[in-house]
Design an enzyme around this catalytic site. Structure first.
Site, PDB file in Angstrom:
ATOM      1  N   ASN A 253      -9.130  10.422 -10.670  1.00  0.00           N
ATOM      2  CA  ASN A 253      -8.605  10.708  -9.382  1.00  0.00           C
ATOM      3  C   ASN A 253      -7.845  12.095  -9.267  1.00  0.00           C
ATOM      4  OD1 ASN A 253      -7.775  10.825  -6.699  1.00  0.00           O
ATOM      5  ND2 ASN A 253      -6.751   8.948  -6.760  1.00  0.00           N
TER       6      ASN A 253
ATOM      7  N   LEU B 142      -0.293  -1.749   3.172  1.00  0.00           N
ATOM      8  CA  LEU B 142       0.782  -0.950   3.482  1.00  0.00           C
ATOM      9  C   LEU B 142       1.517  -0.219   2.365  1.00  0.00           C
ATOM     10  CD1 LEU B 142       2.319  -3.891   5.746  1.00  0.00           C
ATOM     11  CD2 LEU B 142       0.984  -1.994   6.531  1.00  0.00           C
TER      12      LEU B 142
ATOM     13  N   HIS C 209      -8.863   4.177   2.838  1.00  0.00           N
ATOM     14  CA  HIS C 209      -8.642   2.972   1.931  1.00  0.00           C
ATOM     15  C   HIS C 209      -9.397   2.044   2.001  1.00  0.00           C
ATOM     16  CE1 HIS C 209      -3.867   3.946   3.247  1.00  0.00           C
ATOM     17  NE2 HIS C 209      -4.306   4.194   2.108  1.00  0.00           N
TER      18      HIS C 209
ATOM     19  N   GLU D 140      -7.604   0.111  -6.793  1.00  0.00           N
ATOM     20  CA  GLU D 140      -8.785   0.705  -6.201  1.00  0.00           C
ATOM     21  C   GLU D 140      -9.615   1.330  -7.548  1.00  0.00           C
ATOM     22  OE1 GLU D 140      -5.420   2.439  -4.158  1.00  0.00           O
ATOM     23  OE2 GLU D 140      -6.628   3.208  -2.494  1.00  0.00           O
TER      24      GLU D 140
ATOM     25  N   ARG E 244     -13.127   9.449  -7.645  1.00  0.00           N
ATOM     26  CA  ARG E 244     -12.786   9.077  -6.438  1.00  0.00           C
ATOM     27  C   ARG E 244     -12.803  10.308  -5.566  1.00  0.00           C
ATOM     28  NH1 ARG E 244      -7.287   6.164  -4.528  1.00  0.00           N
ATOM     29  NH2 ARG E 244      -7.954   6.105  -2.235  1.00  0.00           N
TER      30      ARG E 244
ATOM     31  N   GLY F 233       1.864  -0.870  -2.115  1.00  0.00           N
ATOM     32  CA  GLY F 233       3.606  -0.989  -2.451  1.00  0.00           C
ATOM     33  C   GLY F 233       4.286  -1.822  -1.723  1.00  0.00           C
TER      34      GLY F 233
ATOM     35  N   ARG G 149       3.612  10.069   7.553  1.00  0.00           N
ATOM     36  CA  ARG G 149       2.579  10.336   8.795  1.00  0.00           C
ATOM     37  C   ARG G 149       3.043  10.045   9.925  1.00  0.00           C
ATOM     38  NH1 ARG G 149      -2.013   8.938   4.884  1.00  0.00           N
ATOM     39  NH2 ARG G 149      -2.205  10.824   3.502  1.00  0.00           N
TER      40      ARG G 149
ATOM     41  N   ASN H  95       2.496   3.979   0.771  1.00  0.00           N
ATOM     42  CA  ASN H  95       3.069   5.428   1.548  1.00  0.00           C
ATOM     43  C   ASN H  95       2.022   5.572   2.474  1.00  0.00           C
ATOM     44  OD1 ASN H  95       5.244   7.045   1.734  1.00  0.00           O
ATOM     45  ND2 ASN H  95       4.482   8.487   0.240  1.00  0.00           N
TER      46      ASN H  95
ATOM     47  N   ASP I  20      11.194   5.440   1.855  1.00  0.00           N
ATOM     48  CA  ASP I  20      11.454   4.245   0.782  1.00  0.00           C
ATOM     49  C   ASP I  20      12.078   2.766   1.883  1.00  0.00           C
ATOM     50  OD1 ASP I  20      12.275   2.181  -0.865  1.00  0.00           O
ATOM     51  OD2 ASP I  20      12.900   3.589  -2.312  1.00  0.00           O
TER      52      ASP I  20
ATOM     53  N   ASN J 285       5.250  -6.050  -2.311  1.00  0.00           N
ATOM     54  CA  ASN J 285       6.499  -6.327  -2.728  1.00  0.00           C
ATOM     55  C   ASN J 285       7.420  -6.610  -1.964  1.00  0.00           C
ATOM     56  OD1 ASN J 285       6.042  -5.556  -5.391  1.00  0.00           O
ATOM     57  ND2 ASN J 285       5.554  -3.675  -4.828  1.00  0.00           N
TER      58      ASN J 285
HETATM   59  P1  ADP Z   1       0.863   5.279  -2.167  1.00  0.00           P
HETATM   60  O1  ADP Z   1      -0.282   4.885  -3.132  1.00  0.00           O
HETATM   61  O2  ADP Z   1       0.098   5.224  -0.705  1.00  0.00           O
HETATM   62  O3  ADP Z   1       1.753   6.318  -2.630  1.00  0.00           O
HETATM   63  P2  ADP Z   1       2.076   2.432  -2.726  1.00  0.00           P
HETATM   64  O4  ADP Z   1       1.030   1.774  -2.667  1.00  0.00           O
HETATM   65  O5  ADP Z   1       2.323   3.039  -4.332  1.00  0.00           O
HETATM   66  O6  ADP Z   1       1.684   4.023  -1.865  1.00  0.00           O
HETATM   67  O7  ADP Z   1       3.347   2.083  -2.246  1.00  0.00           O
HETATM   68  C1  ADP Z   1       4.523   2.944  -2.294  1.00  0.00           C
HETATM   69  C2  ADP Z   1       5.604   2.440  -1.276  1.00  0.00           C
HETATM   70  O8  ADP Z   1       5.889   0.875  -1.530  1.00  0.00           O
HETATM   71  C3  ADP Z   1       6.788   3.190  -1.198  1.00  0.00           C
HETATM   72  O9  ADP Z   1       7.260   3.699   0.004  1.00  0.00           O
HETATM   73  C4  ADP Z   1       7.987   2.024  -1.903  1.00  0.00           C
HETATM   74  O10 ADP Z   1       9.043   2.463  -1.214  1.00  0.00           O
HETATM   75  C5  ADP Z   1       7.382   0.665  -1.610  1.00  0.00           C
HETATM   76  N1  ADP Z   1       7.683  -0.317  -2.335  1.00  0.00           N
HETATM   77  C6  ADP Z   1       7.597  -0.505  -3.191  1.00  0.00           C
HETATM   78  N2  ADP Z   1       8.457  -1.698  -3.660  1.00  0.00           N
HETATM   79  C7  ADP Z   1       8.967  -2.446  -2.568  1.00  0.00           C
HETATM   80  C8  ADP Z   1       9.852  -3.090  -2.507  1.00  0.00           C
HETATM   81  N3  ADP Z   1      10.072  -4.174  -3.283  1.00  0.00           N
HETATM   82  N4  ADP Z   1      10.035  -3.522  -1.305  1.00  0.00           N
HETATM   83  C9  ADP Z   1       9.794  -2.431   0.036  1.00  0.00           C
HETATM   84  N5  ADP Z   1       9.102  -1.359  -0.344  1.00  0.00           N
HETATM   85  C10 ADP Z   1       8.539  -1.150  -1.656  1.00  0.00           C
END
Ligand code: ADP
Length: 408
Positions: free
Chosen positions: A15, A220, A191, A395, A102, A341, A252, A222, A293, A345
């Site tokens: 990627n 859900l 996605h 992915e 990708r 993320g 965004r 970033n 975050d 989580n």
């Molecule tokens: P991307 O691939 O789009 O960069 P990810 O799927 O890796 O995103 O997700 C990143 C997001 O997940 C970040 O905004 C981070 O703050 C959030 N994140 C990770 N762990 C937690 C958690 N325990 N609680 C809330 N948000 C979380």
């Protein structure tokens, strides 16, 4: 299995981003992970190369190098090739079955993964304007691998392909037809690799054929998108012509009145690029509360911060609006999936998304939702008509899987 036989069954997933290269080496046919690496900061002052080694999917070693000297994507790809031979004696770059790339935006031309040839590269070049933030670097990764490893088959897998099953009334916008005919302005959705991976996992977990399932999938991270999946196929999704449409994301805007950028452009005398940058990088949660975050936002909200409360309220409200819309458009829903993320989580965000939806057949089991989850898990109450699932997305594995299918 001797080393030679093993080395013939490896797929490298790449990627290539504007300043990063992420790569994963999978062993087939079991699709186990052998190496995952990330090069970040290409062309920037802070560069890093992080390499994770695995044995049958179990992590065995992490190597972090903060002093890498490479600046260009070519140096980065050379470093990846070097890693393959350096860290795994059974891996020789020249014996890879394929390198699979990708590619974010496949336009209308690409609805399945393809083997790269001269004609495909020409078509990909014509798609760069559809995703100027992603496609050019994706394409650079392909051409560099072709140059450096010309004898290895190269495959391209598209993040838009899963959504090519959208019906015309979901993918067309109510704008002049000429815009669609001349410039292919329509909903593409993104996605797709994540949504298709988690819905297959959901089918496996529920012991149901994929074709029998209606699902709402929430990616859900970033970046964020929601997908209505009807009988296993994407039937609508919140991202559109670009990944900017739909949910409120880390930086965004998601859905806004299309006249706002034009109005602001005039008021502040901004260029197209400045407007595009603001909507992609200075909007969303960052604009509303100063950080993307969600964990920090939840803490700030707890401490009484007004902006954090409002940002989270807008974020959740938009997700629930889309859940409501897709409950209606799908008619009957078997499961809601949370992934990426935040979806994987944050039990608090999952809980807010599902709050007071019992009358629609959506009922979380509070304790199950609060477990620390590292694998696909059912988190709904036993009397919830609609299953609620948390499924870690993967992915890269989906790309390896699609590539294996193409090669076979
Ligand atoms: P991307 O691939 O789009 O960069 P990810 O799927 O890796 O995103 O997700 C990143 C997001 O997940 C970040 O905004 C981070 O703050 C959030 N994140 C990770 N762990 C937690 C958690 N325990 N609680 C809330 N948000 C979380």
């Amino acid at each position: 299995m001797d080393d030679d036989a093993k080395s013939e069954q490896l797929i490298l997933v790449v990627n290539t981003g504007s300043s990063s290269i992420k790569y994963s080496l999978f062993h087939l046919p079991d699709e186990s992970l052998v190496i995952h690496g990330e090069i970040s900061g290409l062309g920037l002052s802070q560069k890093k190369h992080c390499i994770h080694l695995y044995d049958s999917d179990r992590p065995t070693m992490v190597v972090e190098d903060d002093n890498v000297e490479f600046d260009t994507h070519e140096q980065g790809i050379r470093a990846v090739i070097d890693v393959l031979s350096r860290f795994n004696q059974s891996v020789r770059p020249l014996s890879l079955s394929a390198i699979s790339h990708r590619f974010v935006h496949g336009g209308e031309a690409f609805i399945t993964p393809v083997l790269v040839d001269k004609y495909v590269v020409q078509q990909l070049e014509q798609l760069t304007h559809l995703a100027p933030l992603h496609n050019p670097s994706n394409l650079l990764g392909i051409t560099l691998c072709q140059t450096l490893l010309p004898d290895i088959p190269q495959v391209v897998v598209f993040d838009t392909a899963f959504h090519q099953t959208l019906p015309d009334y979901a993918y067309r916008y109510a704008i002049p037809e000429q815009w669609y005919l001349d410039h292919k302005i329509r909903r593409y959705g993104f996605h797709g690799l994540s949504h298709s991976y988690v819905v297959q996992q959901a089918a496996d977990l529920m012991g149901r054929p994929l074709e029998s399932l209606n699902v709402i999938s929430l990616h859900l991270g970033n970046g964020a998108s929601i997908c209505a999946i009807k009988q296993g196929k994407s039937s609508d999704t919140s991202m559109g012509f670009t990944p900017l449409e739909g949910l409120v994301m880390g930086s965004r805007s998601g859905d806004i009145d299309p006249s706002i950028p034009l109005y602001i452009q005039q008021k502040y005398g901004l260029t197209n690029e400045q407007i595009e940058h603001s909507l992609n990088y200075d909007s969303g949660l960052v604009a509303l509360a100063g950080t993307n975050d969600v964990q920090v936002l939840l803490e700030q909200e707890q401490a009484g911060d007004h902006n954090a409360r409002l940002a989270l309220a807008i974020y959740i409200y938009r997700i629930r609006k889309y859940i409501g819309a897709y409950l209606i458009t799908l008619g009957q829903v078997d499961a809601i999936i949370f992934t990426a993320g935040i979806g994987e989580n944050s039990s608090e965000i999952r809980s807010r998304c599902c709050q007071d939806l019992e009358q629609f057949g959506i009922k979380l089991a509070t304790e199950r939702n609060q477990q620390i989850l590292s694998q696909a898990t059912i988190i709904n109450d036993t009397d919830s008509a609609i299953k609620i699932l948390v499924i870690p997305t993967n992915e890269e594995l989906q790309i390896a899987h699609d590539t294996k299918r193409l090669l076979s």
